[in-house]
Design a protein around this motif. Structure first.
Motif, PDB file in Angstrom:
ATOM      1  N   GLU A   1       0.829  -1.207   0.000  1.00  0.00           N
ATOM      2  CA  GLU A   1       0.000   0.000   0.000  1.00  0.00           C
ATOM      3  C   GLU A   1       0.860   1.252   0.000  1.00  0.00           C
ATOM      4  OE1 GLU A   1      -3.100   0.164  -0.581  1.00  0.00           O
ATOM      5  OE2 GLU A   1      -3.432  -1.991  -0.550  1.00  0.00           O
TER       6      GLU A   1
ATOM      7  N   ALA B   1       2.242   1.599  -3.522  1.00  0.00           N
ATOM      8  CA  ALA B   1       1.204   2.064  -4.458  1.00  0.00           C
ATOM      9  C   ALA B   1       0.969   3.566  -4.304  1.00  0.00           C
ATOM     10  CB  ALA B   1      -0.087   1.289  -4.223  1.00  0.00           C
ATOM     11  N   ASP B   2       0.897   4.044  -3.061  1.00  0.00           N
ATOM     12  CA  ASP B   2       0.704   5.477  -2.823  1.00  0.00           C
ATOM     13  C   ASP B   2       1.870   6.284  -3.384  1.00  0.00           C
ATOM     14  OD1 ASP B   2      -1.688   4.995  -1.557  1.00  0.00           O
ATOM     15  OD2 ASP B   2      -0.881   5.143   0.474  1.00  0.00           O
TER      16      ASP B   2
ATOM     17  N   ARG C   1       1.790   6.456  -7.237  1.00  0.00           N
ATOM     18  CA  ARG C   1       0.774   7.420  -7.692  1.00  0.00           C
ATOM     19  C   ARG C   1       1.235   8.864  -7.481  1.00  0.00           C
ATOM     20  NH1 ARG C   1      -2.830   3.672  -4.839  1.00  0.00           N
ATOM     21  NH2 ARG C   1      -3.852   2.335  -6.394  1.00  0.00           N
TER      22      ARG C   1
ATOM     23  N   SER D   1       2.353   2.948 -17.198  1.00  0.00           N
ATOM     24  CA  SER D   1       1.671   3.920 -16.350  1.00  0.00           C
ATOM     25  C   SER D   1       1.831   3.553 -14.885  1.00  0.00           C
ATOM     26  CB  SER D   1       0.188   3.947 -16.695  1.00  0.00           C
ATOM     27  OG  SER D   1      -0.423   2.702 -16.317  1.00  0.00           O
ATOM     28  N   ALA D   2       1.445   4.487 -14.017  1.00  0.00           N
ATOM     29  CA  ALA D   2       1.508   4.222 -12.583  1.00  0.00           C
ATOM     30  C   ALA D   2       0.668   3.004 -12.225  1.00  0.00           C
ATOM     31  CB  ALA D   2       1.038   5.456 -11.806  1.00  0.00           C
ATOM     32  N   GLU D   3      -0.528   2.914 -12.795  1.00  0.00           N
ATOM     33  CA  GLU D   3      -1.414   1.798 -12.457  1.00  0.00           C
ATOM     34  C   GLU D   3      -0.863   0.464 -12.968  1.00  0.00           C
ATOM     35  OE1 GLU D   3      -3.874   1.725 -10.326  1.00  0.00           O
ATOM     36  OE2 GLU D   3      -3.429   3.846  -9.983  1.00  0.00           O
ATOM     37  N   GLN D   4      -0.198   0.492 -14.115  1.00  0.00           N
ATOM     38  CA  GLN D   4       0.412  -0.748 -14.623  1.00  0.00           C
ATOM     39  C   GLN D   4       1.532  -1.216 -13.702  1.00  0.00           C
ATOM     40  OE1 GLN D   4       1.366   0.761 -18.555  1.00  0.00           O
ATOM     41  NE2 GLN D   4      -0.193  -0.536 -19.516  1.00  0.00           N
ATOM     42  N   ARG D   5       2.329  -0.275 -13.210  1.00  0.00           N
ATOM     43  CA  ARG D   5       3.423  -0.628 -12.297  1.00  0.00           C
ATOM     44  C   ARG D   5       2.860  -1.136 -10.967  1.00  0.00           C
ATOM     45  NH1 ARG D   5       5.860   4.852 -12.237  1.00  0.00           N
ATOM     46  NH2 ARG D   5       7.246   4.068 -10.596  1.00  0.00           N
ATOM     47  N   ILE D   6       1.777  -0.521 -10.515  1.00  0.00           N
ATOM     48  CA  ILE D   6       1.143  -0.991  -9.278  1.00  0.00           C
ATOM     49  C   ILE D   6       0.614  -2.415  -9.465  1.00  0.00           C
ATOM     50  CG2 ILE D   6      -0.852  -0.660  -7.753  1.00  0.00           C
ATOM     51  CD1 ILE D   6      -0.419   2.398  -8.187  1.00  0.00           C
ATOM     52  N   GLU D   7       0.004  -2.689 -10.629  1.00  0.00           N
ATOM     53  CA  GLU D   7      -0.566  -4.013 -10.878  1.00  0.00           C
ATOM     54  C   GLU D   7       0.511  -5.091 -10.923  1.00  0.00           C
ATOM     55  OE1 GLU D   7      -3.672  -5.151 -10.789  1.00  0.00           O
ATOM     56  OE2 GLU D   7      -4.051  -3.125 -10.052  1.00  0.00           O
TER      57      GLU D   7
ATOM     58  N   ARG E   1       1.009  -5.776  -7.357  1.00  0.00           N
ATOM     59  CA  ARG E   1      -0.186  -6.372  -6.763  1.00  0.00           C
ATOM     60  C   ARG E   1      -0.255  -7.870  -7.099  1.00  0.00           C
ATOM     61  NH1 ARG E   1      -4.564  -3.565  -5.340  1.00  0.00           N
ATOM     62  NH2 ARG E   1      -4.167  -1.942  -6.916  1.00  0.00           N
TER      63      ARG E   1
END
Length: 225
Positions: A119, A122-123, A126, A177-183, A186
């Motif tokens: 978490e 992820a923060d 972003r 993207s940020a979300e791709q790196r987070i995924e 995850r």
């Protein structure tokens, strides 16, 4: 506390600060590969004596970020395609192996610690906070690797991780993207919770191979300029 212990504690605290500053200067490129680092000059910039700066440089040398020059101080170690390739070849062997060892040993407490680390990462992704990313990215991965049960493996991984951080920043803005790196992270965390060590090892390998591909291309482009 006796005066001698107070002085020693103060030096260690200042050395830790100097180490953090110098590490960030290396990772950011402010201190370029091959550049000489003078303890007296650095100490003056940081507003401290040269003793903790020399201690910080010795620590960075033990981690492979700088190298000692006999009777001439220290310099930033070279960072090039050969060094990068060797670093990641070793990590591709050791990181998945550490995951294979670690996942079966992860209990509720270590999984909860991994979730907190995820978490935080992820923060940070972003927010785009590069300096915090270095810390949080490492914290997430080592929340898993630290459960492997092998001190020698962790010591070697820590040294390789320090060196690879110089290169990871080259991939931050171009690997998705940020979300791709987070995924990506995850998926690793989810497989840990399922206790699927083989899946975690495969995901870690894919994660490293992606970074290697992106950074190698960036280094090759820089070499052609």
């Amino acid at each position: 506390m006796p005066r001698g212990r107070q002085d020693a504690s103060k030096i260690l605290t200042l050395a830790g600060h100097a180490e953090s500053v110098l590490r960030e200067m290396i990772f950011s490129g402010e201190l370029q590969p091959g550049v000489r680092i003078y303890a007296d000059e650095t100490a003056e910039k940081l507003g401290m004596s040269a003793i903790p700066v020399r201690e910080a440089l010795r620590t960075l040398a033990s981690r492979g970020l700088v190298e000692a020059i006999p009777q001439r101080g220290f310099r930033v170690r070279p960072a090039d395609r050969d060094d990068f390739a060797e670093t990641y070849d070793l990590r591709l062997m050791l990181d998945p192996h550490a995951a294979l060892l670690a996942v079966p040993l992860m209990d509720e407490a270590s999984l909860a610690a991994m979730d907190r680390a995820f978490e935080a990462l992820a923060d940070t992704i972003r927010s785009g906070d590069t300096e915090s990313y270095d810390h949080d990215h490492r914290a997430f991965h080592f929340s898993i690797y630290n459960q492997c049960g092998s001190r020698w493996l962790l010591d070697i991984q820590a040294m390789l991780w320090e060196n690879s951080q110089r290169y990871q920043r080259l991939s931050t803005g171009i690997r998705g993207s940020a979300e791709q790196r987070i995924e990506e992270h995850r998926a690793i965390a989810d497989a840990c919770r399922l206790g699927d060590a083989e899946a975690v090892a495969a995901l870690v390998r894919r994660h490293l191979e992606h970074t290697r591909e992106v950074v190698y291309a960036a280094l090759s482009a820089e070499g052609e300029r």
